[in-house]
Design an enzyme around this catalytic site. Structure first.
Site, PDB file in Angstrom:
ATOM      1  N   HIS A  11      16.299  30.498  47.960  1.00  0.00           N
ATOM      2  CA  HIS A  11      15.571  29.387  47.356  1.00  0.00           C
ATOM      3  C   HIS A  11      14.175  29.861  46.973  1.00  0.00           C
ATOM      4  O   HIS A  11      13.694  30.877  47.495  1.00  0.00           O
ATOM      5  CB  HIS A  11      15.480  28.218  48.339  1.00  0.00           C
ATOM      6  N   HIS A  31      19.738  20.817  42.954  1.00  0.00           N
ATOM      7  CA  HIS A  31      21.139  21.231  42.855  1.00  0.00           C
ATOM      8  C   HIS A  31      21.763  21.364  44.252  1.00  0.00           C
ATOM      9  O   HIS A  31      22.617  22.210  44.490  1.00  0.00           O
ATOM     10  CB  HIS A  31      21.254  22.538  42.064  1.00  0.00           C
ATOM     11  N   ASP A  90      25.462  21.896  44.679  1.00  0.00           N
ATOM     12  CA  ASP A  90      25.952  23.247  44.416  1.00  0.00           C
ATOM     13  C   ASP A  90      25.777  24.135  45.644  1.00  0.00           C
ATOM     14  O   ASP A  90      26.651  24.925  45.987  1.00  0.00           O
ATOM     15  CB  ASP A  90      25.210  23.871  43.229  1.00  0.00           C
ATOM     16  N   ARG A  98      30.015  25.546  51.875  1.00  0.00           N
ATOM     17  CA  ARG A  98      31.328  25.055  52.308  1.00  0.00           C
ATOM     18  C   ARG A  98      32.415  26.095  52.037  1.00  0.00           C
ATOM     19  O   ARG A  98      33.256  26.368  52.889  1.00  0.00           O
ATOM     20  CB  ARG A  98      31.671  23.737  51.595  1.00  0.00           C
ATOM     21  N   ASP A 114      25.487  29.510  41.753  1.00  0.00           N
ATOM     22  CA  ASP A 114      26.106  29.168  43.039  1.00  0.00           C
ATOM     23  C   ASP A 114      27.610  29.000  42.867  1.00  0.00           C
ATOM     24  O   ASP A 114      28.398  29.453  43.698  1.00  0.00           O
ATOM     25  CB  ASP A 114      25.506  27.879  43.614  1.00  0.00           C
ATOM     26  N   GLY A 162      21.068  29.709  40.294  1.00  0.00           N
ATOM     27  CA  GLY A 162      21.832  28.755  41.102  1.00  0.00           C
ATOM     28  C   GLY A 162      22.070  27.419  40.416  1.00  0.00           C
ATOM     29  O   GLY A 162      23.221  26.981  40.286  1.00  0.00           O
ATOM     30  N   ASP A 190      15.717  27.436  52.151  1.00  0.00           N
ATOM     31  CA  ASP A 190      14.474  26.750  52.517  1.00  0.00           C
ATOM     32  C   ASP A 190      14.845  25.360  53.020  1.00  0.00           C
ATOM     33  O   ASP A 190      15.175  24.485  52.228  1.00  0.00           O
ATOM     34  CB  ASP A 190      13.551  26.646  51.309  1.00  0.00           C
TER      35      ASP A 190
END
Length: 123
Positions: A9, A88, A91, A97, A61, A56, A81
């Protein structure tokens, strides 16, 4: 040799670049991917060969998530972060996941990323 994705991030990009410099000797022996700006910074600020994907928020991502789902990305280093809202966020959650679902070696901070590098250097 394994494939590793490096993601950070905005507020963690400096930390990831510094971390990558500290672990450059180990990272050099692997195939590296990185999202947008992070990849650009790694290419200019280190001697690492990094293949960039999109930023991203612009699909990077999702690109990395697809690589995980296809069995092409066994290691994800993502300096997150936790104090900043991400536009987003869905995403990011999808990528995390998928990493969990497909049992990807996942490091989300410097300490775990360093442990991953140590495990890869002795493997």
């Amino acid at each position: 040799m394994t494939t590793i994705a490096l993601v950070a991030h905005d507020q963690k990009k400096d930390a990831l670049v510094a971390w990558a410099k500290a672990h450059e000797a180990v990272l050099t022996g692997h195939t590296l991917f990185a999202t947008g700006t992070t990849g650009g910074r790694l290419q200019t600020e280190t001697d690492l060969a990094v293949t960039p994907v999109k930023s991203g928020p612009l699909g990077g991502d999702a690109q990395l998530g697809a690589m995980i789902a296809e069995g092409k990305l066994p290691v994800l280093v993502f300096f997150i972060d936790p104090l900043s809202a991400m536009p987003h966020d869905v995403d990011v959650k999808s990528l995390i996941r998928l990493a969990i679902l497909y049992d990807t070696l996942l490091a989300v901070n410097e300490e775990t990323a360093t442990a991953v590098m140590k495990s890869l250097s002795v493997a």
